[in-house]
Write a protein that holds these residues in place. Structure first.
Motif, mmCIF file in Angstrom:
data_model
loop_
_atom_site.group_PDB
_atom_site.id
_atom_site.type_symbol
_atom_site.label_atom_id
_atom_site.label_comp_id
_atom_site.label_asym_id
_atom_site.label_seq_id
_atom_site.Cartn_x
_atom_site.Cartn_y
_atom_site.Cartn_z
ATOM 1 N N ILE A 109 63.592 30.317 82.558
ATOM 2 C CA ILE A 109 62.670 31.119 83.358
ATOM 3 C C ILE A 109 62.573 32.524 82.801
ATOM 4 C CG2 ILE A 109 62.351 32.168 85.634
ATOM 5 C CD1 ILE A 109 63.511 29.483 86.731
ATOM 6 N N THR A 110 63.693 33.040 82.341
ATOM 7 C CA THR A 110 63.719 34.376 81.756
ATOM 8 C C THR A 110 64.527 34.370 80.470
ATOM 9 O OG1 THR A 110 64.460 36.663 82.072
ATOM 10 C CG2 THR A 110 65.597 35.004 83.340
ATOM 11 N N GLU A 111 64.053 35.065 79.492
ATOM 12 C CA GLU A 111 64.738 35.130 78.201
ATOM 13 C C GLU A 111 66.047 35.916 78.281
ATOM 14 O OE1 GLU A 111 64.168 33.559 75.125
ATOM 15 O OE2 GLU A 111 62.933 32.381 76.487
ATOM 16 N N ALA A 112 66.300 36.580 79.398
ATOM 17 C CA ALA A 112 67.558 37.310 79.558
ATOM 18 C C ALA A 112 68.767 36.373 79.439
ATOM 19 C CB ALA A 112 67.588 38.034 80.908
ATOM 20 N N TYR A 113 68.554 35.090 79.677
ATOM 21 C CA TYR A 113 69.651 34.122 79.624
ATOM 22 C C TYR A 113 69.641 33.277 78.354
ATOM 23 C CZ TYR A 113 70.383 35.401 84.458
ATOM 24 O OH TYR A 113 70.640 36.109 85.602
ATOM 25 N N ARG A 114 68.752 33.584 77.416
ATOM 26 C CA ARG A 114 68.639 32.806 76.189
ATOM 27 C C ARG A 114 69.954 32.773 75.412
ATOM 28 N NH1 ARG A 114 66.367 28.753 74.736
ATOM 29 N NH2 ARG A 114 64.428 29.556 75.584
ATOM 30 N N ASP A 115 70.571 33.934 75.210
ATOM 31 C CA ASP A 115 71.785 33.983 74.396
ATOM 32 C C ASP A 115 72.920 33.154 74.984
ATOM 33 O OD1 ASP A 115 70.465 35.610 72.611
ATOM 34 O OD2 ASP A 115 71.408 37.465 73.314
ATOM 35 N N ILE A 116 73.115 33.250 76.292
ATOM 36 C CA ILE A 116 74.223 32.480 76.880
ATOM 37 C C ILE A 116 73.912 30.987 76.880
ATOM 38 C CG2 ILE A 116 73.554 32.710 79.306
ATOM 39 C CD1 ILE A 116 76.689 33.044 79.778
ATOM 40 N N TYR A 117 72.668 30.629 77.102
ATOM 41 C CA TYR A 117 72.337 29.209 77.043
ATOM 42 C C TYR A 117 72.515 28.679 75.623
ATOM 43 C CZ TYR A 117 70.087 24.739 77.309
ATOM 44 O OH TYR A 117 69.849 23.387 77.215
ATOM 45 N N ASP A 118 72.070 29.442 74.644
ATOM 46 C CA ASP A 118 72.212 29.005 73.248
ATOM 47 C C ASP A 118 73.673 28.866 72.838
ATOM 48 O OD1 ASP A 118 69.476 28.835 72.983
ATOM 49 O OD2 ASP A 118 69.277 30.697 71.820
ATOM 50 N N LEU A 119 74.544 29.700 73.383
ATOM 51 C CA LEU A 119 75.944 29.588 72.964
ATOM 52 C C LEU A 119 76.627 28.358 73.547
ATOM 53 C CD1 LEU A 119 78.403 30.608 75.086
ATOM 54 C CD2 LEU A 119 77.402 32.800 74.592
ATOM 55 N N THR A 120 75.994 27.706 74.530
ATOM 56 C CA THR A 120 76.559 26.449 75.044
ATOM 57 C C THR A 120 76.432 25.318 74.029
ATOM 58 O OG1 THR A 120 74.507 25.653 76.110
ATOM 59 C CG2 THR A 120 75.969 27.074 77.433
ATOM 60 N N LYS A 121 75.677 25.559 72.971
ATOM 61 C CA LYS A 121 75.413 24.519 71.973
ATOM 62 C C LYS A 121 76.158 24.739 70.659
ATOM 63 C CE LYS A 121 70.742 24.235 73.769
ATOM 64 N NZ LYS A 121 69.336 24.381 73.479
ATOM 65 N N THR A 126 82.290 29.806 80.333
ATOM 66 C CA THR A 126 83.671 29.851 79.835
ATOM 67 C C THR A 126 84.451 28.644 80.341
ATOM 68 O OG1 THR A 126 83.706 32.248 79.596
ATOM 69 C CG2 THR A 126 85.834 31.175 79.908
ATOM 70 N N GLN A 127 84.315 28.350 81.625
ATOM 71 C CA GLN A 127 85.026 27.196 82.188
ATOM 72 C C GLN A 127 84.478 25.876 81.644
ATOM 73 O OE1 GLN A 127 85.005 27.428 86.483
ATOM 74 N NE2 GLN A 127 86.863 28.665 86.482
ATOM 75 N N ILE A 128 83.179 25.739 81.633
ATOM 76 C CA ILE A 128 82.583 24.479 81.165
ATOM 77 C C ILE A 128 83.018 24.164 79.736
ATOM 78 C CG2 ILE A 128 80.408 23.353 80.490
ATOM 79 C CD1 ILE A 128 79.083 24.839 82.884
ATOM 80 N N MET A 129 82.998 25.189 78.881
ATOM 81 C CA MET A 129 83.318 24.971 77.469
ATOM 82 C C MET A 129 84.809 25.065 77.167
ATOM 83 S SD MET A 129 80.172 26.917 75.542
ATOM 84 C CE MET A 129 80.614 26.228 73.926
ATOM 85 N N GLY A 130 85.606 25.484 78.141
ATOM 86 C CA GLY A 130 87.047 25.647 77.919
ATOM 87 C C GLY A 130 87.347 26.762 76.934
#
Length: 182
Positions: free
Chosen positions: A96-108, A156-160
């Motif tokens: 919805i907003t690019e403000a969260y792009r970096d954190i979403y991308d780091l999940t990958k 942090t929790q999801i990715m350990g």
């Protein structure tokens, strides 16, 4: 409550009641910032599915009928929801907003890279949200509730991830990340 140093068990109890009201009060003009908070807190507080389900339904309602022209099912919201309750919905790639792009991308990316990127994300997090309604609330009377990058705690929790390089950042909810219901 968390911002004033309240007991996290009390925050848990407050969330339980808030989730009931949240699930009953869907509004097509709902704010994404509130949604990310409710989803992230539900994950961090490890609430039961029966408490989290109304929050999920709220997101589904927004996906189906938000009044915001640019609304789209959100990748970060659904990433967190599906991590808490697998199979709750399809995983979109849109934000919805690019403000969260970096954190979403780091999940990958691999954990070691994600730990480094998370620190960078948290460092710039506040400025990424300069257009959000809560930005600079500390300058207003009676509206400041703390600046918490809850999504960083959840990822942090999801990715350990090892959060030792950013655990003491003033916007990182370290106590909540390391808390477990007793």
């Amino acid at each position: 409550m968390y911002s004033t140093g309240g007991n996290i068990n009390e925050c848990y109890d407050e969330y339980i009641q808030a989730a009931v009201y949240y699930g009953e009060g869907w509004d097509p003009d709902s704010f994404y910032a509130d949604m990310i908070d409710m989803v992230a807190l539900g994950y961090l507080l490890n609430v039961p599915e029966s408490v989290f389900d109304p929050v999920i339904n709220y997101i589904r309602q927004s996906d189906a009928g938000s009044s915001y022209e640019l609304w789209t099912p959100d990748a970060l919201l659904w990433h967190i929801i599906n991590a808490k309750k697998p199979g709750s919905g399809s995983q979109p790639e849109t934000l919805i907003t690019e403000a969260y792009r970096d954190i979403y991308d780091l999940t990958k990316i691999p954990k070691a890279d994600a730990e480094r990127e998370m620190k960078l994300y948290i460092d710039k997090w506040y400025l990424l949200h300069k257009d959000d309604p809560w930005y600079d609330n500390h300058k207003k009377e009676r509206s400041y509730k703390g600046y918490w990058c809850r999504e960083a705690g959840v990822v942090t929790q999801i990715m350990g991830l090892d959060d030792s390089s950013y655990a003491d950042h003033p916007n990182y909810p370290k106590d909540m990340v390391h808390w477990s219901a007793s």
